[in-house]
Design an enzyme around this catalytic site. Structure first.
Site, short mmCIF file in Angstrom:
data_model
loop_
_atom_site.label_atom_id
_atom_site.label_comp_id
_atom_site.label_asym_id
_atom_site.label_seq_id
_atom_site.Cartn_x
_atom_site.Cartn_y
_atom_site.Cartn_z
N MET A 82 0.84 -1.21 0.00
CA MET A 82 0.00 0.00 0.00
C MET A 82 0.87 1.26 0.00
O MET A 82 0.39 2.35 0.24
CB MET A 82 -0.94 0.00 1.22
CG MET A 82 -1.92 -1.18 1.17
SD MET A 82 -3.41 -0.91 2.11
CE MET A 82 -2.75 -0.67 3.75
N LEU B 276 6.69 3.20 1.59
CA LEU B 276 7.59 2.05 1.76
C LEU B 276 8.62 2.29 2.86
O LEU B 276 9.02 3.42 3.13
CB LEU B 276 8.31 1.75 0.44
CG LEU B 276 7.42 1.47 -0.78
CD1 LEU B 276 8.27 1.10 -1.98
CD2 LEU B 276 6.40 0.35 -0.49
N GLY C 64 10.97 -2.85 5.61
CA GLY C 64 10.25 -4.12 5.53
C GLY C 64 9.84 -4.41 4.09
O GLY C 64 10.09 -5.50 3.56
N HIS C 65 9.24 -3.41 3.43
CA HIS C 65 8.88 -3.58 2.03
C HIS C 65 10.14 -3.81 1.18
O HIS C 65 10.14 -4.63 0.26
CB HIS C 65 8.19 -2.32 1.49
CG HIS C 65 6.93 -1.94 2.19
ND1 HIS C 65 6.83 -0.83 2.98
CD2 HIS C 65 5.70 -2.50 2.18
CE1 HIS C 65 5.59 -0.71 3.43
NE2 HIS C 65 4.87 -1.72 2.97
N GLN D 222 -10.34 -2.86 1.63
CA GLN D 222 -9.88 -3.54 2.85
C GLN D 222 -9.90 -2.63 4.08
O GLN D 222 -9.45 -3.03 5.15
CB GLN D 222 -8.50 -4.16 2.66
CG GLN D 222 -7.35 -3.19 2.54
CD GLN D 222 -6.07 -3.91 2.15
OE1 GLN D 222 -5.92 -4.39 1.02
NE2 GLN D 222 -5.11 -4.00 3.07
N GLY E 72 4.97 -10.25 3.64
CA GLY E 72 5.69 -10.20 4.91
C GLY E 72 4.97 -10.99 5.99
O GLY E 72 3.73 -11.01 6.04
N GLU E 73 5.74 -11.61 6.85
CA GLU E 73 5.14 -12.28 8.02
C GLU E 73 4.58 -11.26 9.00
O GLU E 73 3.85 -11.63 9.91
CB GLU E 73 6.18 -13.18 8.71
CG GLU E 73 6.52 -14.41 7.88
CD GLU E 73 7.45 -15.37 8.59
OE1 GLU E 73 8.06 -14.98 9.60
OE2 GLU E 73 7.57 -16.51 8.11
P1 AMP Z 1 1.50 -2.94 3.44
O1 AMP Z 1 2.05 -1.88 2.55
O2 AMP Z 1 1.49 -2.56 4.88
O3 AMP Z 1 0.18 -3.48 2.94
O4 AMP Z 1 2.52 -4.15 3.37
C1 AMP Z 1 2.88 -4.71 2.13
C2 AMP Z 1 3.64 -5.98 2.36
O5 AMP Z 1 4.83 -5.68 3.11
C3 AMP Z 1 2.85 -7.00 3.18
O6 AMP Z 1 3.11 -8.31 2.66
C4 AMP Z 1 3.43 -6.84 4.54
O7 AMP Z 1 3.33 -7.99 5.36
C5 AMP Z 1 4.87 -6.52 4.24
N1 AMP Z 1 5.50 -5.84 5.37
C6 AMP Z 1 5.07 -4.70 5.98
N2 AMP Z 1 5.85 -4.40 7.03
C7 AMP Z 1 6.79 -5.39 7.10
C8 AMP Z 1 7.89 -5.66 7.99
N3 AMP Z 1 8.18 -4.87 9.01
N4 AMP Z 1 8.63 -6.76 7.75
C9 AMP Z 1 8.33 -7.58 6.72
N5 AMP Z 1 7.32 -7.38 5.85
C10 AMP Z 1 6.56 -6.30 6.04
#
Ligand code: AMP
Length: 278
Positions: free
Chosen positions: A26, A29, A32-33, A57, A144-145
């Site tokens: 989303m 970034l 983690g991303h 969502q 991501g987990e």
């Molecule tokens: P989001 O932009 O929050 O929807 O996250 C996009 C992807 O990045 C999802 O698969 C998340 O699980 C992953 N993600 C977000 N934060 C982390 C993190 N700290 N470590 C690993 N993966 C992450």
């Protein structure tokens, strides 16, 4: 480092035997991303990063309107991590007038925990990820987990609907003090920020109790004690669950996960950890 930004409909060259990866995000970034993108780039020839704040969502009263957005910064961070294409569609591109289909994972996996607190959330995730799989046609997709229940929901509908995408799970990337990196961490006030490590410390307490011979119930109690030490944090849940079904467990099993969620006045946070190896 060059990244192509596609704002409208995505037209990709046929992959022609090259491995294509999708990293759905989303935006806003962080490292983690970037870890997901780096893994995808190391294991594939073409990496598509989608940046789409998916209205489907978010529930009423959630932060869809205020969710942080910064495409220029995202483009730099994605390119630095090895992305080839950023797919940044409008809401109308994904959900044109007349759109009337959703993907829904039923049962405890999508109804427990986040599903209970955020009704409809996983239908929104499942619908947009299915669409992204169909638009991008990736060989593999990286998740991501950090969003552990989401990862299991994605695995479920990918299998159930024969989507055939290889789902790759990437461990949680944390700040040096243990806070899981999240786009929503920017909402934390200066006073809340150091206290936000309470989720991580509660998970560690569960893991340590487990290692010390506690039952899952006793380990959860140890974690809850840690959560209670920060009165500004209002827990939604702390539980030890089966790593695939997300159902609570009363006996340890390999891969058992502790999951936690709750609210500071400014932001809701989630975290999780594997707490039992053998
Ligand atoms: P989001 O932009 O929050 O929807 O996250 C996009 C992807 O990045 C999802 O698969 C998340 O699980 C992953 N993600 C977000 N934060 C982390 C993190 N700290 N470590 C690993 N993966 C992450």
């Amino acid at each position: 480092m060059f990244v192509r930004i596609v704002n409208g409909p995505l037209e990709l060259e046929p992959a022609g035997g090259r491995l294509r990866a999708l990293v759905p995000t989303m935006g806003y970034l962080h490292e983690g991303h970037q870890e997901l993108i780096k893994r995808a780039a190391a294991e594939n020839e073409e990496v598509v990063v989608s940046i789409f704040v998916n209205p489907l969502q978010f529930g009423p009263g959630e932060d869809y309107q205020t969710y942080p957005r910064d495409l220029d910064r995202d483009a730099r961070l994605a390119a630095a991590a090895g992305a080839d294409i950023i797919f940044h569609p409008s809401s109308e591109t994904i959900y044109p007038p007349g759109f009337a289909t959703t993907v829904s994972v039923t049962g405890p996996l999508s109804e427990l925990w986040e599903g209970e607190r955020r009704p409809g959330h996983f239908d929104g995730v499942a619908t947009v990820v299915t669409k992204l799989f169909n638009i991008v046609r990736p060989d593999s997709a990286y998740f991501g987990e950090k969003d552990y229940q989401q990862l299991q929901v994605v695995r479920r509908f990918n299998t159930d609907l024969d989507l055939g995408v290889k789902i790759v799970a990437v461990p949680i990337v944390r700040e040096p003090d243990g806070l899981a990196r999240s786009s929503r961490n920017v909402y934390l006030t200066a006073e809340e920020r150091p206290k936000a490590t309470v989720l991580y410390h509660a998970l560690l307490a569960v893991r340590e109790a487990a290692a010390g011979g506690a039952t899952p119930e006793e380990a959860v109690a140890a974690g809850k004690k840690v959560l209670a030490s920060v009165p500004e944090f209002v827990p939604d849940y702390l539980a030890v669950v089966h790593p695939e079904t997300l159902e609570p467990i009363s006996n340890w099993l390999p891969g058992a996960r502790a999951i936690v969620a709750g609210r500071f006045p400014t932001v809701r946070l989630i975290d999780n950890m594997e707490v039992w190896h053998r």
